[in-house]
Structures are given as C-alpha cells and as structure tokens.
Write a protein that holds these residues in place. Structure first.
Motif, mmCIF file in Angstrom:
data_model
loop_
_atom_site.group_PDB
_atom_site.id
_atom_site.type_symbol
_atom_site.label_atom_id
_atom_site.label_comp_id
_atom_site.label_asym_id
_atom_site.label_seq_id
_atom_site.Cartn_x
_atom_site.Cartn_y
_atom_site.Cartn_z
ATOM 1 N N SER A 194 0.837 -1.187 -0.054
ATOM 2 C CA SER A 194 0.017 0.080 -0.037
ATOM 3 C C SER A 194 0.888 1.155 -0.014
ATOM 4 O O SER A 194 2.082 1.042 0.581
ATOM 5 N N PRO B 47 -0.871 9.264 2.776
ATOM 6 C CA PRO B 47 -2.119 8.996 2.640
ATOM 7 C C PRO B 47 -2.616 9.783 1.132
ATOM 8 O O PRO B 47 -1.985 10.968 0.982
ATOM 9 N N GLU B 48 -3.865 9.636 0.806
ATOM 10 C CA GLU B 48 -4.552 10.438 -0.488
ATOM 11 C C GLU B 48 -5.140 11.502 0.109
ATOM 12 O O GLU B 48 -5.997 11.492 1.294
ATOM 13 N N ARG C 175 -5.816 7.193 4.652
ATOM 14 C CA ARG C 175 -4.814 5.782 4.377
ATOM 15 C C ARG C 175 -5.239 4.801 3.526
ATOM 16 O O ARG C 175 -6.619 4.426 3.868
ATOM 17 N N LYS C 176 -4.786 4.393 2.361
ATOM 18 C CA LYS C 176 -5.346 3.223 1.546
ATOM 19 C C LYS C 176 -5.386 1.773 2.489
ATOM 20 O O LYS C 176 -4.354 1.790 3.473
ATOM 21 N N LYS C 177 -6.473 1.386 2.166
ATOM 22 C CA LYS C 177 -6.679 -0.039 3.088
ATOM 23 C C LYS C 177 -5.391 -0.888 2.904
ATOM 24 O O LYS C 177 -4.745 -0.878 1.761
ATOM 25 N N SER C 178 -4.941 -1.570 3.915
ATOM 26 C CA SER C 178 -3.787 -2.347 3.901
ATOM 27 C C SER C 178 -4.099 -3.312 5.047
ATOM 28 O O SER C 178 -4.900 -3.433 5.560
ATOM 29 N N THR D 84 -4.291 -1.353 8.323
ATOM 30 C CA THR D 84 -5.722 -0.879 8.714
ATOM 31 C C THR D 84 -6.517 -2.277 9.046
ATOM 32 O O THR D 84 -7.354 -1.919 9.890
ATOM 33 N N SER E 291 -8.213 4.711 8.943
ATOM 34 C CA SER E 291 -8.166 5.289 7.681
ATOM 35 C C SER E 291 -7.815 6.941 7.636
ATOM 36 O O SER E 291 -7.282 7.185 6.762
ATOM 37 N N ILE F 260 -13.014 7.234 2.175
ATOM 38 C CA ILE F 260 -12.357 6.282 2.377
ATOM 39 C C ILE F 260 -12.734 5.154 1.422
ATOM 40 O O ILE F 260 -11.690 4.675 0.770
ATOM 41 N N VAL G 271 -11.258 6.334 -2.147
ATOM 42 C CA VAL G 271 -9.763 6.057 -2.207
ATOM 43 C C VAL G 271 -9.568 4.768 -2.484
ATOM 44 O O VAL G 271 -8.482 4.283 -3.157
ATOM 45 N N ASN G 272 -10.302 3.692 -1.833
ATOM 46 C CA ASN G 272 -10.033 2.284 -1.929
ATOM 47 C C ASN G 272 -10.753 1.797 -3.171
ATOM 48 O O ASN G 272 -10.810 0.689 -3.256
#
Length: 146
Positions: A15, A19-20, A41-44, A47, A69, A105, A108-109
């Motif tokens: 990831s 963050p975006e 924060r992109k899912k990882s 997270t 996130s 969220i 972004v994902n």
C-alpha cells in the motif's frame, strides 16, 4: 514470480506510504454546509489489523474504519474511537460527517466505483428475446370473478 520484498515492490503489492488527500463536505447540527480537507490511508494489512483489534474490543465497523483510515498528512491517525462515538467532552460526530468520511475512504479504496466500460469484456447477443408473454405475471390487483 518468486516471492521476495523486491518482487512485491515491483508488482505493486504494498500500500502507498502517503495518504491521499480529499475534500469532503457535510451538514452540521445547524444545517450549514461545512467543508474540510482530509487525508485517507489506503486500506492495507495495517488498517485491517487495527480494524480487527477494534472488533475484538466491541467497536463497530464504521467507527473502526474511520479511526484506521483518516490520518494527518504524515499518516498518523487523526481520531480515537471516543472522538467518533463521543465522550464526556462532546457527543458523537454527526451522521453527515460520518458518511462523508466513509465516502472518502471508499473512494480512495475504489469501493463503489463503476468499472471503465472499455475494460469490460464484450457482451454477446443471441438475437432472441428472453421475454415471453407466458412469463409475464398477472397484475396483483386483478378483479375477482364472483
């Protein structure tokens, strides 16, 4: 591919570190529109771990998703669970803000985004219709013959 950190980096399997940024808007308790810039924060795996730990302590999934996130520019979580669900200093965040955060969220994902029609396989048509008068249901409020 032989699994290694280098091959995972090359394949894009980590990831992003940063963050975006997104801008969100919501309605406050006075009905006014409020806007803010946020970082997501992109899912990882990280997270997912935070969310699993929250789940094990009884925290609901939406609160956990926001806490894991929504971060600052450096990636540090912006909220605690109590910030979202309320504490002695303030009540819970309003529904409009909560949904705006969840929406960012998801964006972004890539959740809820429509696929690019150019990337979909072509559809085929047999040339026949799947509709048949025999398959059409009769109206529910059909007058009775008594």
């Amino acid at each position: 591919m032989k699994l290694s950190v280098a091959s995972l980096i090359q394949s894009g399997s980590f990831s992003p570190v940063n963050p975006e940024q997104r801008e969100i808007s919501w309605f406050n308790d006075k009905g006014e529109t409020v806007s803010a810039v946020i970082f997501v924060r992109k899912k990882s795996f990280s997270t997912a771990n935070i969310e699993a730990n929250h789940y094990n302590t009884g925290v609901d999934s939406l609160t956990s998703r926001i806490v894991s996130s929504i971060v600052d520019e450096e990636g540090t979580p912006l909220f605690s669970v109590d910030d979202i669900i309320g504490n002695a200093a303030h009540g819970p965040i309003c529904d409009s803000l909560g949904m705006a955060l969840i929406g960012a969220i998801n964006e972004v994902n890539g959740i809820g985004l429509k696929p690019d029609p150019k990337s979909l396989p072509p559809t085929t048509n047999s040339g026949t219709s799947s509709s048949s008068p025999a398959l059409v249901e009769e109206p529910l409020n059909k007058p009775s013959k008594t």
